[in-house]
Scaffold this motif. Structure first.
Motif, short mmCIF file in Angstrom:
data_model
loop_
_atom_site.label_atom_id
_atom_site.label_comp_id
_atom_site.label_asym_id
_atom_site.label_seq_id
_atom_site.Cartn_x
_atom_site.Cartn_y
_atom_site.Cartn_z
N TYR A 192 37.21 -23.38 -19.68
CA TYR A 192 38.42 -24.06 -19.19
C TYR A 192 38.14 -25.53 -18.91
N ALA A 193 37.01 -25.80 -18.22
CA ALA A 193 36.69 -27.19 -17.86
C ALA A 193 36.42 -28.03 -19.10
N GLN A 194 35.66 -27.47 -20.05
CA GLN A 194 35.37 -28.22 -21.28
C GLN A 194 36.64 -28.48 -22.08
N GLU A 195 37.56 -27.50 -22.08
CA GLU A 195 38.84 -27.70 -22.78
C GLU A 195 39.63 -28.84 -22.14
N ALA A 196 39.66 -28.86 -20.80
CA ALA A 196 40.39 -29.92 -20.08
C ALA A 196 39.80 -31.29 -20.35
N MET A 197 38.48 -31.35 -20.60
CA MET A 197 37.81 -32.61 -20.87
C MET A 197 37.90 -33.01 -22.34
N GLY A 198 38.53 -32.16 -23.16
CA GLY A 198 38.72 -32.49 -24.57
C GLY A 198 37.62 -31.98 -25.48
N ASN A 199 36.64 -31.23 -24.94
CA ASN A 199 35.53 -30.71 -25.76
C ASN A 199 35.91 -29.33 -26.30
N LEU A 200 36.79 -29.29 -27.30
CA LEU A 200 37.38 -28.03 -27.75
C LEU A 200 36.33 -27.11 -28.39
N ASP A 201 35.41 -27.65 -29.18
CA ASP A 201 34.41 -26.81 -29.85
C ASP A 201 33.47 -26.17 -28.82
N ILE A 202 33.06 -26.96 -27.82
CA ILE A 202 32.19 -26.41 -26.76
C ILE A 202 32.94 -25.33 -25.98
N ALA A 203 34.22 -25.61 -25.66
CA ALA A 203 35.04 -24.64 -24.93
C ALA A 203 35.15 -23.34 -25.71
N LEU A 204 35.39 -23.44 -27.02
CA LEU A 204 35.54 -22.25 -27.85
C LEU A 204 34.27 -21.40 -27.84
N LYS A 205 33.10 -22.04 -27.87
CA LYS A 205 31.84 -21.29 -27.82
C LYS A 205 31.71 -20.49 -26.53
N HIS A 206 32.09 -21.10 -25.41
CA HIS A 206 32.02 -20.38 -24.13
C HIS A 206 33.05 -19.25 -24.08
N PHE A 207 34.25 -19.46 -24.62
CA PHE A 207 35.27 -18.41 -24.65
C PHE A 207 34.79 -17.23 -25.50
N GLU A 208 34.16 -17.53 -26.63
CA GLU A 208 33.68 -16.46 -27.51
C GLU A 208 32.52 -15.70 -26.86
N LEU A 209 31.67 -16.42 -26.13
CA LEU A 209 30.59 -15.76 -25.39
C LEU A 209 31.15 -14.84 -24.31
N SER A 210 32.18 -15.33 -23.60
CA SER A 210 32.85 -14.52 -22.58
C SER A 210 33.48 -13.28 -23.21
N LEU A 211 34.08 -13.45 -24.38
CA LEU A 211 34.69 -12.32 -25.09
C LEU A 211 33.64 -11.26 -25.42
N ASP A 212 32.45 -11.68 -25.84
CA ASP A 212 31.37 -10.76 -26.17
C ASP A 212 30.96 -9.95 -24.93
N TYR A 213 30.82 -10.64 -23.78
CA TYR A 213 30.45 -9.95 -22.54
C TYR A 213 31.54 -8.96 -22.11
N ASN A 214 32.81 -9.39 -22.18
CA ASN A 214 33.91 -8.50 -21.79
C ASN A 214 34.00 -7.29 -22.70
N THR A 215 33.67 -7.47 -23.97
CA THR A 215 33.67 -6.35 -24.91
C THR A 215 32.58 -5.35 -24.54
N GLN A 216 31.42 -5.86 -24.10
CA GLN A 216 30.32 -4.98 -23.70
C GLN A 216 30.70 -4.07 -22.55
N ILE A 217 31.46 -4.60 -21.58
CA ILE A 217 31.83 -3.79 -20.40
C ILE A 217 33.24 -3.22 -20.53
N ASN A 218 33.87 -3.48 -21.68
CA ASN A 218 35.21 -2.94 -21.95
C ASN A 218 36.21 -3.29 -20.86
N SER A 219 36.22 -4.58 -20.46
CA SER A 219 37.14 -5.06 -19.43
C SER A 219 38.45 -5.49 -20.07
#
Length: 631
Positions: A192-219
Motif C-alpha cells: 500500500y505504501a509503495q503504491e501511494a509513493m508511485g512505486n507500482l512494480d515494487i507494490a505489485l511484488k509485495h501484493f503477490e508475496l502477500s497473496l502467496d502467504y494467504n494462499t498457504q493459510i487459506n485465508s
C-alpha cells in the motif's frame, strides 16, 4: 454427526479449562482457537467462564466475540464488548489479554476512520508490550500487531516513510516467529505504501508475496484483500482485462464471506474497472451498491470513494449534472473527516510559513549584497578622486585587483545563500514539525517539548550561521548533534549517533565553515541508512594526523553507495542533493586563507566477503593560516 462431534469437543474443552485454570492468552488460544470464529460457542464460553469465575477465559471469549462483530460491520457492539474485555484484563492485571484487547479496539476504530482513538489504543498496547525485557511469544506478536497498526495510521496521515519503517519492524518479528498471517499482512501494507509513493512494480511484488502467504493459510479475507490490491495495480497499469478477472474473484469471495467492509471495497474496485472498460451500466450498478453499503454501515472512506467513482463514471457518460452532484457529495462528506483535513491544512500552513521565511532571508541577503556593491562603488569614486595623480599603471592594477575581490565576495555570498537554502529545506522542516505534531497527538508531552526545544535551537543556529561565514568546531559539533536528534525522530530513534573527539584537540579554538558537516550526515542518513532494516550507526570522529589540518571522519554502517544509487534509480520520487557540491565550493574558498588545501575522501567499506557494510567520509580541514607560514 460432524457438528455433534465438534460440539462434544467444545464441551470437553470447557471442562479442560476448568481443570487447569488457563491464565495466559496463548494457553487459552491453544484450547479454543478452532472455535473463536463461532459466535454462539464464544458467547457460551464467556457465560460459563463468568459463572465459574475464570476471568481470563471470559476475557478471551469476549475478545473473540468482539472480533466477530467487527467482521460483520457491527462496530458499535464490537467496541462495547472489547472494552468490557479490556476492563476485565485490567482488573486481573493480565498484560497479554489487556494488550490484545487494546489492539483489537484500535483495529475497530481504524475500520470506521476514527484515527485519534485508534492511534491511542495501538500506542498504549505498544507501550505496554515493549516495556518487558523478556516478553512472551504473545507479547512479541502484540508488538508486531501494534507496529503494523500504527503503520496503517501513518499511511492515513500520508507519512509513507514512517509507515514502511513500522511495517518492516513488524515483518521482522513475524519472520522470527514464522507467523504466515503476519507476513501476509505486513507485505500487503508495505505494498500500500509503495503504491501511494508511485512505486507500482515494487507494490505489485509485495501484493503477490502477500497473496502467496494467504494462499498457504487459506485465508479468505486475505485473498479478498490481495485480489483487490493486485486488481487496482493492474487497472493503474492499464491491464484492464487482467484487472477485471482478479477483481471479479475478489467480489465473489467477499460476498461469500459477507463482510460488508470488503464487499464495499470490492464493489468500488470492480465498478471502477468496468468504467475504464466502458461497461458503464454495469459499472453504475456496482458503484451504487457500494455507496448504499457504505452509507448503511458508516464506512466513511468508502462513501467518499463511491461518490468520486460515480462522479468519474457520469463524467465519462456526459451526465454532467449527476457527475457534479456526486463530486460535491464527495467533497462535502470529506469535510466530516476533520482529522485528515486539519492535518492537510496544517501541512499547507507550515509549507507556506517556511517558504515565506526562506524567501525573506534570501531577499535580505540580496539586499545586503546590493548594499555591499553600493559601498564598493562609492569607495571606488572616492579612490579615483583621491588618487587622481597616480600613474595609469597603478590605477589599472588596482582596478583588476578590486574586480577580483568583488567576484570573490559575490561568490561567497552566492555560496552562503545556497547553503542557507539547503539547510532551510522546507521538506526537512515540515517533516520535523509533523513528527513533533504526532507526539502531541499521542499526548507525549515530554517528548514533544524535548524535540521542540531541540528543533528551535537548531533553527536558531542555522539563522546565526547565515550571518557568519565560519564558526568554532565546538559549535559545529553541537549543531550536528541537534540535527541528528531531530532527524532521528523520523527513524523512531533507531540510529545510534556518536561523536568522538581526540583529547588533545581544542574544538573551541578551531574554525570551520558553518554547517559544513550537515550534507555528509544527511547523505549517510538518507542514502546509507534509510533503506536498511537492522542496526543503524553513524560515528563522527575528530582527530589530528598533522599540524596543518584537523581530520573529521563520518562512518555509517549503511547499504553502500552502489546499492543506494540503484534504489534511487528505481524510485519514482527521487531524493536530490546538491549539498556536497556546495560544501566543496565553500571549503575551497575557506582554504584560500590557509597553507594547505582541504581534502575530501569517500571510502566504500566491505567485509571479508566483499559485501558492502557502509561508507566512510574523511574531511581534512586546514588549520594553519598563511600568517603563521609567513612568520
Amino acid at each position: 454427526m460432524a457438528q455433534t462431534n465438534k460440539d462434544s469437543i467444545f464441551n470437553e474443552s470447557i471442562m479442560h479449562s476448568r481443570l487447569i485454570k488457563l491464565k495466559n492468552y496463548s494457553s487459552i488460544d491453544s484450547v479454543f482457537s478452532s472455535f473463536k470464529n463461532d459466535s454462539i460457542k464464544m458467547k457460551t464460553l464467556a457465560s460459563r467462564a463468568s459463572e465459574n469465575k475464570y476471568p481470563e477465559v471470559e476475557c478471551y471469549a469476549l475478545i473473540s466475540v468482539g472480533n466477530i462483530y467487527r467482521n460483520v460491520s457491527n462496530y458499535e457492539t464490537s467496541i462495547n464488548i472489547l472494552k468490557k474485555a479490556e476492563k476485565i484484563a485490567d482488573s486481573i492485571n493480565n498484560v497479554e489479554l489487556k494488550v490484545v484487547s487494546l489492539n483489537m479496539l484500535g483495529v475497530v476504530y481504524r475500520r470506521i476512520d476514527l484515527i485519534r482513538p485508534a492511534l491511542d489504543y495501538h500506542k498504549r498496547a505498544l507501550d505496554i508490550a515493549s516495556s518487558f525485557k523478556n516478553p512472551s511469544a504473545e507479547l512479541k506478536h502484540s508488538v508486531a500487531v501494534s507496529q503494523n497498526s500504527l503503520g496503517n495510521i501513518y499511511l492515513t496521515l500520508e507519512q509513507y516513510d514512517l509507515a514502511i519503517s513500522l511495517f518492516t519492524k513488524s515483518l521482522k518479528i513475524e519472520e522470527e516467529s514464522n507467523n504466515i498471517l503476519g507476513l501476509a499482512i505486513n507485505n500487503q501494507n508495505i505494498g500500500y505504501a509503495q503504491e501511494a509513493m508511485g512505486n507500482l512494480d515494487i507494490a505489485l511484488k509485495h501484493f503477490e508475496l502477500s497473496l502467496d502467504y494467504n494462499t498457504q493459510i487459506n485465508s479468505d479475507i486475505g485473498l479478498v484483500i490481495c485480489y483487490n490490491s493486485i486488481g487496482k495495480i493492474y487497472t493503474k497499469q492499464n491491464r484492464l482485462k487482467e484487472a477485471e478477472i482478479i477483481l471479479e474473484k475478489a467480489l465473489q469471495k467477499s460476498l461469500i464471506i459477507n463482510d460488508k467492509y470488503y464487499i464495499a471495497t470490492s464493489y468500488i474496485n470492480f465498478g471502477s474497472n468496468l468504467n475504464e472498460l466502458k461497461q458503464y451500466k454495469a459499472s453504475e450498478n456496482y458503484l451504487l451498491k457500494a455507496l448504499e453499503i457504505s452509507n448503511q454501515y458508516g464506512l466513511k472512506s468508502f462513501i467518499i470513494e463511491s461518490h468520486e467513482a460515480l462522479s468519474n463514471l457520469y463524467n465519462n457518460t456526459k451526465q454532467f449534472e449527476k457527475a457534479l452532484f456526486h463530486y460535491k457529495s464527495a467533497i462535502d462528506f470529506e469535510k466530516t473527516l476533520t482529522s485528515k483535513i486539519n492535518i492537510q491544512y496544517a501541512n499547507d500552513i507550515i509549507l507556506q510559513y517556511e517558504d515565506e521565511v526562506k524567501n525573506n532571508q534570501i531577499k535580505a541577503l540580496a539586499e545586503e549584497n546590493e548594499l555591499v556593491k553600493l559601498k564598493l562603488n562609492r569607495n571606488q569614486k572616492i579612490f579615483w578622486f583621491t588618487l587622481l595623480g597616480l600613474i595609469i599603471l597603478a590605477i589599472i592594477l588596482f582596478s583588476v585587483n578590486r574586480t577580483r575581490q568583488l567576484n570573490n565576495e559575490k561568490q561567497i555570498l552566492t555560496l552562503e545563500q545556497d547553503m542557507l537554502r539547503s539547510q532551510m529545506n522546507p521538506h526537512f522542516i515540515f517533516n520535523s514539525l509533523n513528527s513533533i505534531k504526532l507526539y502531541i497527538i499521542n499526548n507525549e508531552k515530554e517528548n514533544a517539548v524535548y524535540y521542540l526545544n531541540k528543533f528551535s535551537k537548531f533553527i536558531r543556529k542555522i539563522l546565526i550561521a547565515s550571518t557568519e561565514k565560519e564558526m568554532s568546531l565546538e559549535d559545529e559539533l553541537e549543531t550536528m548533534q541537534l540535527y541528528m536528534n531531530i532527524e532521528n525522530i523520523r527513524f523512531s530513534n533507531a540510529i545510534d549517533f556518536k561523536i568522538n573527539v581526540e583529547e588533545s584537540i581544542n574544538t573551541a579554538s578551531i574554525k570551520v565553515p558553518s554547517l559544513i558537516l550537515q550534507p555528509f550526515l544527511e547523505n549517510a542518513l538518507w542514502h546509507g541508512l534509510s533503506s536498511k532494516n537492522d542496526e543503524k550507526n553513524i560515528v563522527l570522529n575528530v582527530y589530528k594526523t598533522s599540524d596543518d589540518f584537523v581530520t573529521i571522519s563520518i562512518t555509517d554502517n549503511g547499504i553502500g553507495r552502489k546499492e543506494a544509487e540503484r534504489i534511487n534509480k528505481d524510485k519514482v520520487l527521487k531524493r536530490k542533493s546538491v549539498g556536497i557540491n556546495i560544501t566543496k565550493a565553500r571549503l575551497a574558498n575557506f582554504s584560500k586563507r590557509y597553507t594547505t588545501d582541504y581534502k575530501i575522501t569517500i571510502e566504500d567499506l566491505y567485509n571479508d566477503t566483499k559485501k558492502p557494510i557502509g561508507t566512510k567520509v574523511i574531511v581534512n580541514i586546514p588549520t594553519r593560516s598563511n600568517a603563521l607560514k609567513t612568520a
